[in-house]
Scaffold this motif. Sequence first.
Motif, PDB file in Angstrom:
ATOM      1  N   UNK A  68      -6.648   2.218  15.179  1.00  0.00           N
ATOM      2  CA  UNK A  68      -5.647   1.164  15.235  1.00  0.00           C
ATOM      3  C   UNK A  68      -5.185   0.828  13.825  1.00  0.00           C
ATOM      4  N   UNK A  69      -3.871   0.865  13.616  1.00  0.00           N
ATOM      5  CA  UNK A  69      -3.310   0.477  12.327  1.00  0.00           C
ATOM      6  C   UNK A  69      -2.922  -0.999  12.385  1.00  0.00           C
ATOM      7  N   UNK A  96       3.059  -0.821  18.321  1.00  0.00           N
ATOM      8  CA  UNK A  96       1.743  -0.511  17.782  1.00  0.00           C
ATOM      9  C   UNK A  96       1.732   0.857  17.110  1.00  0.00           C
ATOM     10  N   UNK A  97       1.080   0.928  15.961  1.00  0.00           N
ATOM     11  CA  UNK A  97       0.909   2.189  15.249  1.00  0.00           C
ATOM     12  C   UNK A  97      -0.535   2.657  15.462  1.00  0.00           C
ATOM     13  N   UNK A  98      -0.691   3.853  16.026  1.00  0.00           N
ATOM     14  CA  UNK A  98      -2.000   4.405  16.373  1.00  0.00           C
ATOM     15  C   UNK A  98      -2.112   5.800  15.775  1.00  0.00           C
ATOM     16  N   UNK A  99      -3.283   6.128  15.275  1.00  0.00           N
ATOM     17  CA  UNK A  99      -3.549   7.459  14.741  1.00  0.00           C
ATOM     18  C   UNK A  99      -4.486   8.190  15.687  1.00  0.00           C
ATOM     19  N   UNK A 133       3.271  -0.127   7.829  1.00  0.00           N
ATOM     20  CA  UNK A 133       3.198  -1.464   8.423  1.00  0.00           C
ATOM     21  C   UNK A 133       3.884  -2.509   7.556  1.00  0.00           C
ATOM     22  N   UNK A 134       3.994  -2.239   6.258  1.00  0.00           N
ATOM     23  CA  UNK A 134       4.537  -3.220   5.318  1.00  0.00           C
ATOM     24  C   UNK A 134       5.964  -2.854   4.908  1.00  0.00           C
ATOM     25  N   UNK A 153       0.826  -1.212   0.000  1.00  0.00           N
ATOM     26  CA  UNK A 153       0.000   0.000   0.000  1.00  0.00           C
ATOM     27  C   UNK A 153       0.857   1.258   0.000  1.00  0.00           C
ATOM     28  N   UNK A 154       0.344   2.288  -0.667  1.00  0.00           N
ATOM     29  CA  UNK A 154       1.004   3.579  -0.724  1.00  0.00           C
ATOM     30  C   UNK A 154       0.037   4.652  -0.239  1.00  0.00           C
TER      31      UNK A 154
END
Length: 322
Positions: free
Chosen positions: A42-43, A313-316, A305-306, A14-15
């Motif tokens: 949550x990512x 954890x990646x959170x926005x 993430x990729x 993904x981009x």
Amino acid sequence: MKALCLLHYPHGTPQPGDFALRELPDPVPGTGEALVQVTHLSMDPLPRLRMQEHSPVGPAMRIGAPVEGRGVGRVLQSNDPGLAPGDMVVGELGWQSLSVVPTARLVRVEGGRPEDHLNALGATGLAAWFVVDRLAPRDGESLLVAPAAGAVGSLVCQMAQACAPGVKVSGTAVGTRQAAFLETLGVRPLRPEADWPGTVGIDLFVDGVGGALHERMFAHLNPRARVLLLGFVSAYGDDAPPQYGNAAAILMKRARVEGFLLSDHMDRAEEARTGIARWLADGTLRPAETVHRGLASAATAFAGLFADSPPGKQIVELEDAG
């Protein structure tokens, strides 16, 4: 309301350009629904599988619609007596500032930071808890976690060490930043493209990668090894089915290989949350997280993430989270 919408299905990794920030009409709750102001997202890598025309894990996400995903929010209006304005809830809220959701699909949460309920006290932490519970590591065993520096993997490493201080933990890491992070946890970092080092085989394998890594590591299983398959992130950007093979190694090593889905264990969720909360309180568990600011940042956070993403954890956090 603002929404980050799926512009087109990604090709491969993904981009950020696969998504677009748009203004949409504010949603209105109906009977048995609640209007939620989304504060944190949550990512997670799994939604990537639904970003294709033929999704293997449920209906494909709709082009032009807000991306579907888990989040935390504050109830603004409720048409159900079980939820009241001001309640904090977790659920599939989507990448949008306002969300209407059936109240039966929301879980009310109390205490702690919103981020905690997307990380250690949420589905991420529960998955790690039940992975370790299922594997039941013992002192002296060798454990490989792949990937290890992400949200679930980093908690699995710590929980396994808490349950069996003598377990020897290795984990895959992308880049020097993730490798350095694993070393702070007492985990030996391993590059995903590398072979298993040394002469000691693998007793326990938490595999969320699949593909070529799966093939290489299975060749190093010890007799009676225990393996849990969590996913196949190596193929999340492909239209081809995931690759899990090397049945000969399973046969010759008499290994136990199981698929893992968190939904199978949710009847014990409160037991897990109690244990996790205890570890958080005494410092046994140190969840790592990166908080990205603003709804638009979800596009970059998700794409990361990729790739070589920050550990944990990646959170926005949305602009109006306060």
